[in-house]
Design a protein around this motif. Structure first.
Motif, PDB file in Angstrom:
ATOM      1  N   VAL A 304       2.549  -1.463   9.175  1.00 43.93           N
ATOM      2  CA  VAL A 304       2.932  -0.642   8.014  1.00 43.93           C
ATOM      3  C   VAL A 304       4.287  -1.119   7.485  1.00 43.93           C
ATOM      4  O   VAL A 304       4.472  -1.319   6.283  1.00 43.93           O
ATOM      5  CB  VAL A 304       2.982   0.862   8.401  1.00 43.93           C
ATOM      6  CG1 VAL A 304       3.553   1.700   7.261  1.00 43.93           C
ATOM      7  CG2 VAL A 304       1.598   1.361   8.793  1.00 43.93           C
ATOM      8  N   GLY A 307       4.210  -4.447   5.516  1.00 38.75           N
ATOM      9  CA  GLY A 307       3.376  -4.485   4.304  1.00 38.75           C
ATOM     10  C   GLY A 307       1.971  -5.025   4.528  1.00 38.75           C
ATOM     11  O   GLY A 307       1.234  -5.261   3.576  1.00 38.75           O
ATOM     12  N   ASN A 310      -1.599  -1.180   3.510  1.00 40.56           N
ATOM     13  CA  ASN A 310      -1.197  -0.497   2.286  1.00 40.56           C
ATOM     14  C   ASN A 310      -2.178   0.638   1.975  1.00 40.56           C
ATOM     15  O   ASN A 310      -3.303   0.635   2.482  1.00 40.56           O
ATOM     16  CB  ASN A 310      -1.162  -1.506   1.126  1.00 40.56           C
ATOM     17  CG  ASN A 310      -0.016  -2.476   1.299  1.00 40.56           C
ATOM     18  OD1 ASN A 310       1.140  -2.099   1.197  1.00 40.56           O
ATOM     19  ND2 ASN A 310      -0.345  -3.721   1.605  1.00 40.56           N
ATOM     20  N   PRO A 311      -1.764   1.576   1.113  1.00 39.13           N
ATOM     21  CA  PRO A 311      -2.645   2.703   0.797  1.00 39.13           C
ATOM     22  C   PRO A 311      -4.029   2.228   0.348  1.00 39.13           C
ATOM     23  O   PRO A 311      -4.145   1.277  -0.431  1.00 39.13           O
ATOM     24  CB  PRO A 311      -1.908   3.413  -0.343  1.00 39.13           C
ATOM     25  CG  PRO A 311      -0.471   3.092  -0.090  1.00 39.13           C
ATOM     26  CD  PRO A 311      -0.451   1.705   0.474  1.00 39.13           C
ATOM     27  N   ASP A 313      -6.266   0.817   2.270  1.00 32.75           N
ATOM     28  CA  ASP A 313      -6.811  -0.212   3.174  1.00 32.75           C
ATOM     29  C   ASP A 313      -7.650   0.423   4.282  1.00 32.75           C
ATOM     30  O   ASP A 313      -7.310   1.502   4.798  1.00 32.75           O
ATOM     31  CB  ASP A 313      -5.671  -1.001   3.848  1.00 32.75           C
ATOM     32  CG  ASP A 313      -4.992  -1.965   2.894  1.00 32.75           C
ATOM     33  OD1 ASP A 313      -5.517  -2.159   1.779  1.00 32.75           O
ATOM     34  OD2 ASP A 313      -3.936  -2.511   3.265  1.00 32.75           O
ATOM     35  N   TRP A 333      -6.354   4.101   5.012  1.00 27.07           N
ATOM     36  CA  TRP A 333      -4.894   4.375   4.940  1.00 27.07           C
ATOM     37  C   TRP A 333      -4.529   5.062   3.635  1.00 27.07           C
ATOM     38  O   TRP A 333      -5.089   4.804   2.601  1.00 27.07           O
ATOM     39  CB  TRP A 333      -4.111   3.068   5.081  1.00 27.07           C
ATOM     40  CG  TRP A 333      -2.735   3.346   5.614  1.00 27.07           C
ATOM     41  CD1 TRP A 333      -1.575   3.426   4.904  1.00 27.07           C
ATOM     42  CD2 TRP A 333      -2.396   3.622   6.988  1.00 27.07           C
ATOM     43  NE1 TRP A 333      -0.535   3.712   5.743  1.00 27.07           N
ATOM     44  CE2 TRP A 333      -1.004   3.853   7.020  1.00 27.07           C
ATOM     45  CE3 TRP A 333      -3.124   3.710   8.166  1.00 27.07           C
ATOM     46  CZ2 TRP A 333      -0.330   4.162   8.197  1.00 27.07           C
ATOM     47  CZ3 TRP A 333      -2.467   4.000   9.339  1.00 27.07           C
ATOM     48  CH2 TRP A 333      -1.077   4.234   9.348  1.00 27.07           C
TER      49      TRP A 333
END
Ligand code: UT7
Length: 333
Positions: A304, A307, A310-311, A313, A333
């Motif tokens: 996290v 990187g 990510n949102p 994923d 995520w």
């Protein structure tokens, strides 16, 4: 089979804590019949962290938890349940989770430990998932914390080179949602017939503590490395496929794998069998070795932070450890 729950369970924040002291392969060369080259080639490990005097699963766990809470923007008073996944508890009782609760000042939480060794975090996540998705709790803290260095036979080159200390934590929150998100599902398994494959044979329930037991090194870890290796690859792949199938998803949908960090060759074999490029697999065992139940949350936190996750994923967790225990978890995520 797909399970339907009234709520989602989302990870709002992650954290980790690694002791400062670094033990390199070169350091081990000085006391053991081993080499940096052997350890790197057979395991992928270069160095590991060792807890200082006064550091323990509860102190490392509490520091990881504080970071996760701060990143989640969640006040400690909101935590209703603390699950600590550890095979190196501070003391026989009370639970390490109660020490973490005291350290954090999490006065409104119930707190307990679970014992599933390296698989601990996935098992702990699975417990948290049920409490959140059924609506019983709103905010749960799951911590993996280990001081494996305290269980090593430092004369046994087949085991002591592998393990390290550390802690990782996640804050989970119940959310209402039409669409499944967060922890999609967890899948946990055990095979007690293989309990002797990876074991610390000394205990208190079977035989009382004795000087003889200490001299016989019963309080140190013993492992059939080759046998564990083979089962690990097979079971981690099986559990991963079951997690995907349960959610009607395929390997193509996966963005990142966060596997248990035991051996680079296990990680490569699992990625290969799942046909996932190794670049999409989170690896940090070169720096931390095998941190047992802390391994996945430490790696998840790093993925996290850097990187890699990510949102949106799709993230797969997969593990095998002593018990034997194994499992997988899928997270949107
Ligand atoms: O977290 C829970 C799950 N744990 C695991 O998944 C661990 C799984 N197992 C493993 O990661 C690997 O089996 C090990 C890293 C433990 C061992 O690697 P291996 O490739 O299976 O080595 P091996 O046991 O077959 O040993 C090969 C040789 C042996 O020497 P001989 O008999 O061929 O002369 C060992 O004595 O390597 C020797 N050896 C070492 N040499 C230098 C074993 N450990 C060492 C060492 N340094 N540290």
């Amino acid at each position: 089979m797909t399970y339907r729950f009234p709520y989602n369970a989302r990870i709002l924040g992650t954290g980790s804590c690694l002791p400062e002291k670094v033990l390199t392969n070169q350091d081990l060369e000085k006391t053991l019949d081993t080499s940096d080259q052997w350890i790197r080639e057979r395991t992928g490990i270069r160095e590991r962290r060792i807890a200082a005097k006064g550091e323990s699963s509860s102190t490392l766990g509490a520091r990881a938890a504080r970071q996760a809470l701060s990143r989640a923007g969640v006040a400690v008073e909101e935590v209703e349940l603390i699950i600590v996944c550890t095979s190196t508890p501070d003391v026989i009782y009370p639970s390490t989770a109660c020490f973490v609760q005291r350290e954090l000042g999490a006065a409104n939480a119930a707190a307990f430990d679970i014992s599933a060794v390296c698989s601990g975090f996935v098992f702990g996540l699975s417990i948290a998932e049920q409490y959140l998705k059924t609506g019983r709790y709103k905010t749960v803290l799951v911590i993996g914390a280990e001081v494996n260095s305290r269980l090593m036979d430092w004369t046994d080159r087949t085991t002591c080179i592998l393990f390290g200390d550390g802690a990782g934590a996640v804050v989970l929150r119940r959310e209402e949602s039409e669409e499944p998100a967060g922890i999609l599902s967890t899948h946990i398994f055990s095979d007690g017939n293989r309990a002797d494959m990876l074991i610390v044979p000394g205990g208190i329930g079977k035989e009382p503590v004795s000087t003889q037991a200490v001299e016989d090194k019963l309080y140190t870890l013993k492992m059939d490395g080759q046998a564990t290796f083979k089962v690990a690859v097979k079971r981690m792949v099986e559990a991963s496929k079951e997690a995907l199938a349960c959610n009607g998803l395929t390997l193509e949908d996966l963005k990142v794998i966060v596997p248990h960090q035991a051996n680079m060759r296990i990680i490569e074999a699992v990625a290969d069998k799942l046909k996932v490029d190794i670049s999409r697999t989170m690896v940090n065992l070169d720096r931390y070795g095998n941190t047992g139940g802390a391994s996945i949350p430490i790696a998840l936190n790093e993925a996290v932070e850097n990187g890699m996750i990510n949102p949106g994923d799709l993230v797969l967790l997969t593990v095998l450890g002593a018990g034997l225990t194994w499992g997988a978890g899928l997270i949107r995520w």
